[in-house]
Design an enzyme around this catalytic site. Structure first.
Site, PDB file in Angstrom:
ATOM      1  N   ASP A 287     -21.224  20.566  -2.785  1.00 55.29           N
ATOM      2  CA  ASP A 287     -21.379  20.594  -1.333  1.00 55.29           C
ATOM      3  C   ASP A 287     -21.370  22.028  -0.836  1.00 55.29           C
ATOM      4  OD1 ASP A 287     -21.404  17.916  -1.486  1.00 55.29           O
ATOM      5  OD2 ASP A 287     -19.486  17.577  -0.467  1.00 55.29           O
ATOM      6  N   ALA A 288     -20.520  22.861  -1.453  1.00 53.67           N
ATOM      7  CA  ALA A 288     -20.416  24.253  -0.998  1.00 53.67           C
ATOM      8  C   ALA A 288     -21.728  24.997  -1.236  1.00 53.67           C
ATOM      9  CB  ALA A 288     -19.269  24.949  -1.726  1.00 53.67           C
TER      10      ALA A 288
ATOM     11  N   TYR B  63     -24.666  23.657  -1.410  1.00 51.71           N
ATOM     12  CA  TYR B  63     -25.641  23.103  -0.480  1.00 51.71           C
ATOM     13  C   TYR B  63     -25.466  23.733   0.914  1.00 51.71           C
ATOM     14  CZ  TYR B  63     -27.941  19.675   2.523  1.00 51.71           C
ATOM     15  OH  TYR B  63     -28.725  19.080   3.479  1.00 51.71           O
ATOM     16  N   ASP B  64     -24.202  23.823   1.357  1.00 54.95           N
ATOM     17  CA  ASP B  64     -23.930  24.427   2.662  1.00 54.95           C
ATOM     18  C   ASP B  64     -24.413  25.872   2.694  1.00 54.95           C
ATOM     19  OD1 ASP B  64     -22.858  22.101   3.507  1.00 54.95           O
ATOM     20  OD2 ASP B  64     -20.770  22.695   3.219  1.00 54.95           O
TER      21      ASP B  64
ATOM     22  N   SER C 154     -17.123   6.061  11.130  1.00 51.38           N
ATOM     23  CA  SER C 154     -16.322   6.373   9.950  1.00 51.38           C
ATOM     24  C   SER C 154     -14.846   6.318  10.339  1.00 51.38           C
ATOM     25  CB  SER C 154     -16.698   7.738   9.405  1.00 51.38           C
ATOM     26  OG  SER C 154     -16.637   8.671  10.434  1.00 51.38           O
ATOM     27  N   LEU C 155     -13.985   6.702   9.427  1.00 50.27           N
ATOM     28  CA  LEU C 155     -12.545   6.589   9.678  1.00 50.27           C
ATOM     29  C   LEU C 155     -11.881   7.948   9.547  1.00 50.27           C
ATOM     30  CD1 LEU C 155     -11.818   3.445   7.460  1.00 50.27           C
ATOM     31  CD2 LEU C 155     -11.765   3.528   9.950  1.00 50.27           C
TER      32      LEU C 155
ATOM     33  N   GLU D 202      -6.156  -3.176   4.283  1.00 56.92           N
ATOM     34  CA  GLU D 202      -7.218  -3.565   3.334  1.00 56.92           C
ATOM     35  C   GLU D 202      -7.459  -2.418   2.359  1.00 56.92           C
ATOM     36  OE1 GLU D 202     -10.469  -3.895   6.047  1.00 56.92           O
ATOM     37  OE2 GLU D 202      -9.695  -5.699   7.006  1.00 56.92           O
TER      38      GLU D 202
ATOM     39  N   LYS E 216      -9.207   0.327   0.316  1.00 60.29           N
ATOM     40  CA  LYS E 216     -10.436   1.033   0.682  1.00 60.29           C
ATOM     41  C   LYS E 216     -11.263   1.317  -0.560  1.00 60.29           C
ATOM     42  CE  LYS E 216     -12.118   4.984   3.322  1.00 60.29           C
ATOM     43  NZ  LYS E 216     -13.080   5.510   2.378  1.00 60.29           N
TER      44      LYS E 216
ATOM     45  N   ASP F 187     -14.520   2.754  -2.368  1.00 63.80           N
ATOM     46  CA  ASP F 187     -15.498   3.799  -2.103  1.00 63.80           C
ATOM     47  C   ASP F 187     -16.866   3.328  -2.566  1.00 63.80           C
ATOM     48  OD1 ASP F 187     -16.547   6.156  -1.293  1.00 63.80           O
ATOM     49  OD2 ASP F 187     -15.868   7.301  -3.037  1.00 63.80           O
TER      50      ASP F 187
ATOM     51  N   GLU G  74     -18.595  -3.622   2.435  1.00 65.76           N
ATOM     52  CA  GLU G  74     -18.805  -2.555   1.460  1.00 65.76           C
ATOM     53  C   GLU G  74     -19.488  -3.110   0.223  1.00 65.76           C
ATOM     54  OE1 GLU G  74     -17.756   0.188   2.762  1.00 65.76           O
ATOM     55  OE2 GLU G  74     -17.476   1.684   1.183  1.00 65.76           O
TER      56      GLU G  74
ATOM     57  N   TYR H 238     -15.610  -6.819   5.868  1.00 67.45           N
ATOM     58  CA  TYR H 238     -14.379  -6.357   6.505  1.00 67.45           C
ATOM     59  C   TYR H 238     -14.483  -5.950   7.978  1.00 67.45           C
ATOM     60  CZ  TYR H 238     -16.423  -1.857   5.131  1.00 67.45           C
ATOM     61  OH  TYR H 238     -17.262  -0.813   4.943  1.00 67.45           O
TER      62      TYR H 238
ATOM     63  N   LYS I 277      -5.705  -1.344  10.060  1.00 66.31           N
ATOM     64  CA  LYS I 277      -6.374  -1.631  11.332  1.00 66.31           C
ATOM     65  C   LYS I 277      -5.402  -2.371  12.242  1.00 66.31           C
ATOM     66  CE  LYS I 277     -10.739  -2.218   8.915  1.00 66.31           C
ATOM     67  NZ  LYS I 277     -11.765  -3.142   8.437  1.00 66.31           N
TER      68      LYS I 277
ATOM     69  N   LYS J 286      -5.251   7.771   2.359  1.00 67.08           N
ATOM     70  CA  LYS J 286      -5.837   8.038   1.042  1.00 67.08           C
ATOM     71  C   LYS J 286      -4.769   8.188  -0.034  1.00 67.08           C
ATOM     72  CE  LYS J 286     -10.300   8.582   1.906  1.00 67.08           C
ATOM     73  NZ  LYS J 286     -10.911   9.843   1.605  1.00 67.08           N
TER      74      LYS J 286
ATOM     75  N   CYS K 208     -25.251  30.667 -30.338  1.00 70.02           N
ATOM     76  CA  CYS K 208     -25.426  29.241 -30.074  1.00 70.02           C
ATOM     77  C   CYS K 208     -24.830  28.431 -31.228  1.00 70.02           C
ATOM     78  CB  CYS K 208     -26.912  28.925 -29.917  1.00 70.02           C
ATOM     79  SG  CYS K 208     -27.249  27.155 -29.878  1.00 70.02           S
TER      80      CYS K 208
ATOM     81  N   CYS L  29     -27.834  26.630 -33.275  1.00 69.40           N
ATOM     82  CA  CYS L  29     -28.862  27.302 -34.064  1.00 69.40           C
ATOM     83  C   CYS L  29     -28.493  28.736 -34.441  1.00 69.40           C
ATOM     84  CB  CYS L  29     -30.196  27.302 -33.316  1.00 69.40           C
ATOM     85  SG  CYS L  29     -30.199  28.337 -31.843  1.00 69.40           S
TER      86      CYS L  29
ATOM     87  N   CYS M 279     -28.498  29.743 -24.737  1.00 71.55           N
ATOM     88  CA  CYS M 279     -29.020  29.978 -26.079  1.00 71.55           C
ATOM     89  C   CYS M 279     -30.438  30.512 -25.943  1.00 71.55           C
ATOM     90  CB  CYS M 279     -29.026  28.653 -26.840  1.00 71.55           C
ATOM     91  SG  CYS M 279     -30.143  28.622 -28.241  1.00 71.55           S
TER      92      CYS M 279
ATOM     93  N   CYS N 255     -34.033  25.962 -31.639  1.00 73.11           N
ATOM     94  CA  CYS N 255     -32.690  25.388 -31.517  1.00 73.11           C
ATOM     95  C   CYS N 255     -32.777  23.860 -31.577  1.00 73.11           C
ATOM     96  CB  CYS N 255     -32.049  25.819 -30.199  1.00 73.11           C
ATOM     97  SG  CYS N 255     -30.430  25.067 -29.947  1.00 73.11           S
TER      98      CYS N 255
HETATM   99  S1  IVH Z   1     -13.766  -0.209   8.541  1.00 75.28           S
HETATM  100  C1  IVH Z   1     -14.869   1.512  12.483  1.00 75.28           C
HETATM  101  N1  IVH Z   1     -12.707  -1.190   6.364  1.00 75.28           N
HETATM  102  O1  IVH Z   1     -14.774   3.640   4.517  1.00 75.28           O
HETATM  103  C2  IVH Z   1     -14.506   0.908  11.186  1.00 75.28           C
HETATM  104  N2  IVH Z   1     -14.169   0.665   6.151  1.00 75.28           N
HETATM  105  O2  IVH Z   1     -14.268   6.205   5.703  1.00 75.28           O
HETATM  106  C3  IVH Z   1     -15.208   1.503  10.050  1.00 75.28           C
HETATM  107  N3  IVH Z   1     -14.522   1.379   3.846  1.00 75.28           N
HETATM  108  O3  IVH Z   1     -17.826   3.857   6.238  1.00 75.28           O
HETATM  109  C4  IVH Z   1     -15.096   0.891   8.757  1.00 75.28           C
HETATM  110  N4  IVH Z   1     -13.234  -0.108   2.899  1.00 75.28           N
HETATM  111  O4  IVH Z   1     -17.781   2.595   3.995  1.00 75.28           O
HETATM  112  C5  IVH Z   1     -13.515  -0.248   6.876  1.00 75.28           C
HETATM  113  N5  IVH Z   1     -11.728  -2.178   4.529  1.00 75.28           N
HETATM  114  C6  IVH Z   1     -12.516  -1.254   5.043  1.00 75.28           C
HETATM  115  C7  IVH Z   1     -13.192  -0.313   4.233  1.00 75.28           C
HETATM  116  C8  IVH Z   1     -14.003   0.626   4.828  1.00 75.28           C
HETATM  117  C9  IVH Z   1     -14.042   0.902   2.687  1.00 75.28           C
HETATM  118  C10 IVH Z   1     -15.428   2.536   3.947  1.00 75.28           C
HETATM  119  C11 IVH Z   1     -16.654   2.313   4.801  1.00 75.28           C
HETATM  120  C12 IVH Z   1     -16.580   3.344   5.899  1.00 75.28           C
HETATM  121  C13 IVH Z   1     -15.709   4.372   5.270  1.00 75.28           C
HETATM  122  C14 IVH Z   1     -15.007   5.214   6.314  1.00 75.28           C
END
Ligand code: IVH
Length: 688
Positions: A42-43, A45-46, A91-92, A123, A125, A127, A183, A235, A299, A323, A416, A419, A434, A440
Site C-alpha cells: 500500500d505504501a 502504491y501511495d 464500513s466500521l 458477531e 468478523k 474478512d 459476507e 448480517y 452492534k 479487532k 546464485c 547456477c 542472478c 540458470c
Molecule cells: S456490519 C454499517 N457485520 O467488515 C454496518 N460487517 O469493516 C457495516 N464484516 O464492510 C457492516 N463481518 O465486509 C458487519 N458481522 C459483520 C461483519 C462485517 C464482517 C465486514 C464487512 C464490512 C467490514 C467493515
C-alpha cells in the site's frame, strides 16, 4: 518510479512520467480491485499516486484525461455493470482494546442521552467481501459487491451459482423489496485446497482467503465462481419496504427463517459489560474455527437506537469492530533457503520448525529480501516469533532475544545457489539478481512455469511439478520444447501418475494452444516488467509478431528512433524499454524466440484505437522541429492510431505536419496541394 526531483523535470520528462504513472497506477488498481492480487505494498502504491499528484501540481497543463487523480481506486471499472445500492454500504470503525470498546459505548450513550447499559449483538468478523442482495416479492433479483459503498458491481449471475448460501426465494412471508447484506468468504479448508490446486498447475497462489473469495466472485465466467466453493453469512439490512424487526437480534432470526446462514457464534449480550468476556471466548476458539476471523463486530441491538445514532462519515455510530491481534507463535529458525525467480530475483525464505499458528501448520515464512535479514539480525538457530495476519504467507516478526541465539550472522550469497553465476544488487535496489539468465536452471524452470500459466499459454495438465520433472528428464529446455512434448506422448503415458488418457489430454491441450494471440505470446515470454497490460499495449502498437520483432531488434541500439519510440509510446517507461532492449540484445533469446515462433501461429492484435481514429489509413509526414513531442514519439503515436508515417512527401501523402524551421518538404506539400497542419492542429486532430 523515477526519483528525479520534481523541480528538475523538463516538460517532456514530466509528460512521459505522467503517462507512465497513469498506466502503472491503473495496472495496480486492476491488480488490487479486479484481480484481487496486489503486487505492491500500500505504501508503494501511495507513493506512486503522490508523485503523480506532485507532478500534476507543477505542470497543470499536462494533466491527462485519464489522470489517476480523477479516479478512485475502489470504483468499479470494467467487466461488470454497475449497480447502485439503495442504502449506502458503510464500513466500521475499529477498537483494539477494552478501553476503546468502553469509549464506543460511552459515546453512543452520551449521544442518546442515556445512562443505562446497552444491549449488544456480537458477531465474529470474517474478512471476506461484503455483498448486497436484493429480493423483490421474496425472489432474489440482483446482487452487487460493495464497490465504493455507493455503487458496486453487478455479480448477480455469479451469486446465482451459490444456491447453498443464497436462497433463490425467501422462505415464508417476505417484504415487497429488501436489501440483505452479508459476507462472502472461503473456508480455510477450501482456501488451502484451492491454493494446492493452483500450485500443482503452476498458477499463482492467492495471498489469503479474502483475495481468493473476491477473485472467485468477480469472474466474468460464472462457471468459475461455481467451482470456487464460496460461503456466506448474512448480517445486515439495507433498504426495506417495510419494518422487519425491532432489534438486530430479531432481524438475524428473520434471516435464519428466510434460509440464510447467520454465524452460529453470533450472540445477544444483555449488557455491554459482557463484551470483554465474549471477545476473549471467541479469541480462544479462533484457531479452531473453519474460517479466518479478524475480530468481533458489536452492534447495538435496539434498531430504534440505531436509527437515532445514525452515521459519522462512512461508519455507523451504533457498531464497532473490535479487532484481534495478529495470530503469533514462537518457533526455531532452521535454515534460510534462497529461491530464484523467473527474472533471477533471489528471495530468502525462512525454514521453520513446524508450528501451529492459529490453526494452520506453518513451516515457512517470507523474509522479503536480504536487508530484512540484517534488520532483524536473524541467525540460523534463533527462536523467532511468527505471525499470520490473515495472510497465507506468514512473517517473522522478531527474534526472541532471551532465548539462546544462533551464533553466526547469515551471509547472503553473492553467487546464485542454482547456477553459481554472480548475483548482483544494483545500487539503490533491494533485490539481488542472478545474472545467469538462461543458463540458470531455476530461472529456466520458473520461466517455463510462467510460459504455460493461465494468462499465458494456459496449457492444462502442465503444472509446476510436471515441468520440474520434465526439465530434469531433459525434455524441456526452453519454451519451444513444450510443443515437442506430444512426440513423447507414449513415453509420458507410462510415467508414474500418468496414463494413456492424461498423456493424450496433455498433447491435445498443447496442440490447441499452437495458435495464440500476440499479446499472450509477448506476456508468456516472461520478460521482466512485461506483465499483461504492457504485453497488450505492445501487441496493439506493433500489431504483428514480425513487426514487433523487427522493431525490437532495432530498439536494441541506444538512441535509435525505435528505442526512443518504445520509451515514449503508450506510456511505456524507459526502464521497460530497457528490459525489452536487453532481452532482444541477447542473441540466445532471439534464437529461442525464433525457434518458438516457428512452432506457432501468432495472431495479429486488433488495432483497438486505430479503427475510429481520424488519421487511420492516412499517409503522414512530419517535418521541421516539433515542440511538444520528439519525432519518434510523434511517429509512434501516429502509427498507433493507424496512420502510415513516411519520410518524403509525394502525391500519396495525405497530411504533412509542419514544425518550426521546416524546409523543402513543407514547400513541396504546398506545391502538391497536400493538407498541412501545424503541430497544434495535429494534436487537436488526434486528441479529439
Ligand atoms: S456490519 C454499517 N457485520 O467488515 C454496518 N460487517 O469493516 C457495516 N464484516 O464492510 C457492516 N463481518 O465486509 C458487519 N458481522 C459483520 C461483519 C462485517 C464482517 C465486514 C464487512 C464490512 C467490514 C467493515
Amino acid at each position: 518510479m523515477s526519483d528525479r526531483p520534481i523541480p528538475d523535470l523538463t516538460e517532456n520528462q514530466a509528460k512521459a512520467e505522467l503517462a507512465r504513472l497513469a498506466m502503472e497506477i491503473a495496472y495496480h488498481d486492476r491488480a488490487y480491485h479486479q484481480n484481487d492480487a496486489p503486487e505492491i505494498t500500500d505504501a508503494a502504491y501511495d507513493a506512486l499516486r503522490q508523485r503523480n499528484a506532485a507532478i500534476e501540481a507543477r505542470f497543470p497543463g499536462l494533466i491527462r484525461s485519464d489522470s489517476p487523480t480523477n479516479r478512485v481506486g475502489g470504483a468499479p471499472d470494467t467487466g461488470f455493470a454497475k449497480l447502485r445500492h439503495k442504502v449506502p454500504m458503510l464500513s466500521l470503525d475499529n477498537a483494539f482494546s477494552a478501553e476503546d470498546f468502553a469509549e464506543f459505548c460511552d459515546r453512543a450513550r452520551r449521544f442518546l442521552g442515556l445512562t443505562d447499559p446497552l444491549a449488544i449483538v456480537a458477531e465474529p468478523k470474517i474478512d471476506g467481501l461484503s455483498i448486497n442482495l436484493t429480493y423483490e416479492d421474496g425472489v432474489f433479483v440482483r446482487g452487487a459487491t460493495r464497490g465504493d459503498g455507493t455503487e458496486g458491481e453487478d455479480v448477480t449471475a455469479n451469486l446465482r451459482t451459490m444456491p447453498h448460501a443464497i436462497p433463490a426465494r425467501l422462505n415464508g412471508p417476505a417484504p415487497k423489496s429488501i436489501e440483505i447484506r452479508g459476507e462472502v468468504f472461503m473456508t480455510k479448508a477450501d482456501f488451502l485446497a484451492l491454493n494446492a490446486a493452483q500450485e500443482a498447475s503452476g498458477q499463482k497462489l492467492f495471498a489469503n482467503p479474502r483475495n481468493a473469495a473476491a477473485g472467485g466472485l468477480r469472474q466474468i465466467d460464472a462457471k468459475v465462481t461455481a467451482e470456487r466453493r464460496l460461503s456466506l453469512f448474512a448480517y445486515a439490512m439495507g433498504e426495506s419496504s417495510e419494518p422487519i424487526a425491532d432489534s438486530h437480534d430479531a432481524y438475524l432470526e428473520r434471516l435464519r427463517g428466510w434460509g440464510f446462514s447467520v454465524n452460529p457464534l453470533s450472540r445477544r449480550l444483555p449488557t455491554e459489560a459482557d463484551a470483554p468476556a465474549f471477545q476473549t471466548e471467541i479469541g480462544l476458539s479462533r484457531a479452531a474455527l473453519p474460517y479466518d476471523i479478524d475480530g468481533v463486530v458489536y452492534k447495538i441491538d435496539d434498531l430504534t437506537l440505531q436509527r437515532r445514532l445514525g452515521f459519522v462519515g462512512r461508519a455507523p455510530r451504533w457498531a464497532i469492530a473490535w479487532k484481534f491481534p495478529a495470530e503469533q507463535a514462537t518457533t526455531r529458525l532452521r535454515a534460510i533457503r534462497i529461491q530464484v525467480g523467473r527474472t533471477g530475483a533471489l528471495t530468502p525464505v525462512a525454514e521453520l520448525e513446524p508450528v501451529n499458528v492459529g490453526g494452520v501448520l506453518v513451516a515457512r515464512a517470507t523474509l522479503h529480501n536480504e536487508d530484512e535479514i540484517v534488520r532483524k539480525d536473524l541467525r540460523i538457530g534463533d527462536t523467532v516469533i511468527v505471525q499470520r495476519a490473515g495472510d497465507v504467507i506468514p512473517q517473522i516478526v522478531a527474534v526472541v532475544t532471551d532465548q539462546p541465539r544462533g551464533t553466526e550472522a547469515y551471509a547472503y550469497p553473492d553467487l546464485c545457489p542454482a547456477c553459481g553465476s554472480h548475483a548482483v544488487r544494483p545500487p539503490g535496489e533491494v533485490v539481488r539478481r542472478c545474472t545467469g539468465g538462461l543458463i540458470c536452471p531455476d530461472q529456466r524452470v520458473e520461466r517455463l512455469i510462467h510460459f504455460v500459466s493461465r494468462n499465458a499459454f494456459d496449457i492444462d495438465g502442465l503444472g509446476g511439478k510436471t515441468i520440474q520433472e520434465f526439465y530434469a528428464e531433459g525434455w524441456l529446455h526452453g519454451p519451444a520444447d513444450v510443443f515437442r512434448l506430444p512426440e513423447r506422448e507414449a513415453e509420458i503415458a507410462t510415467r508414474e501418475g500418468w496414463g494413456k488418457l492424461s498423456a493424450a489430454n496433455l498433447s491435445r491441450a498443447i496442440r490447441t494452444r499452437q495458435t495464440i494471440a500476440l499479446e499472450r505470446f509477448i506476456f508468456a515470454l516472461g520478460i521482466r516488467r512485461i506483465g499483461e497490460s504492457n504485453a497488450k499495449l505492445l501487441a496493439r502498437h506493433y500489431s504483428s509478431f514480425a513487426n514487433w520483432r523487427e522493431q525490437m531488434l532495432k530498439a536494441t541500439t541506444i538512441g535509435s528512433d525505435e528505442r526512443l519510440a518504445l520509451g515514449s509510446i503508450l506510456g511505456i517507461g524507459s526502464a521497460i524499454a530497457e528490459e525489452l532492449a536487453d532481452f532482444f540484445g541477447e542473441a540466445r533469446n532471439v534464437a529461442a524466440l525464433d525457434e518458438l515462433a516457428a512452432a506457432l501461429t501468432i495472431e495479429d492484435a486488433a488495432q483497438a484505437e486505430a479503427a475510429d481514429s481520424p488519421v487511420a489509413g492516412k499517409v503522414v509526414v512530419f517535418t521541421g522541429t516539433l515542440e511538444t513531442m520528439t519525432r519518434p514519439e510523434a511517429k509512434a503515436r501516429a502509427e498507433s492510431l493507424g496512420a502510415k508515417v513516411t519520410d518524403s512527401v509525394s502525391k500519396k501523402t495525405d497530411i504533412v505536419v509542419v514544425g518550426a524551421d521546416a524546409g523543402s518538404k513543407a514547400r513541396k506539400a504546398a506545391e502538391l496541394g497536400i493538407r498541412t497542419l501545424t503541430e497544434a492542429e495535429w494534436r487537436a486532430l488526434i486528441d479529439g
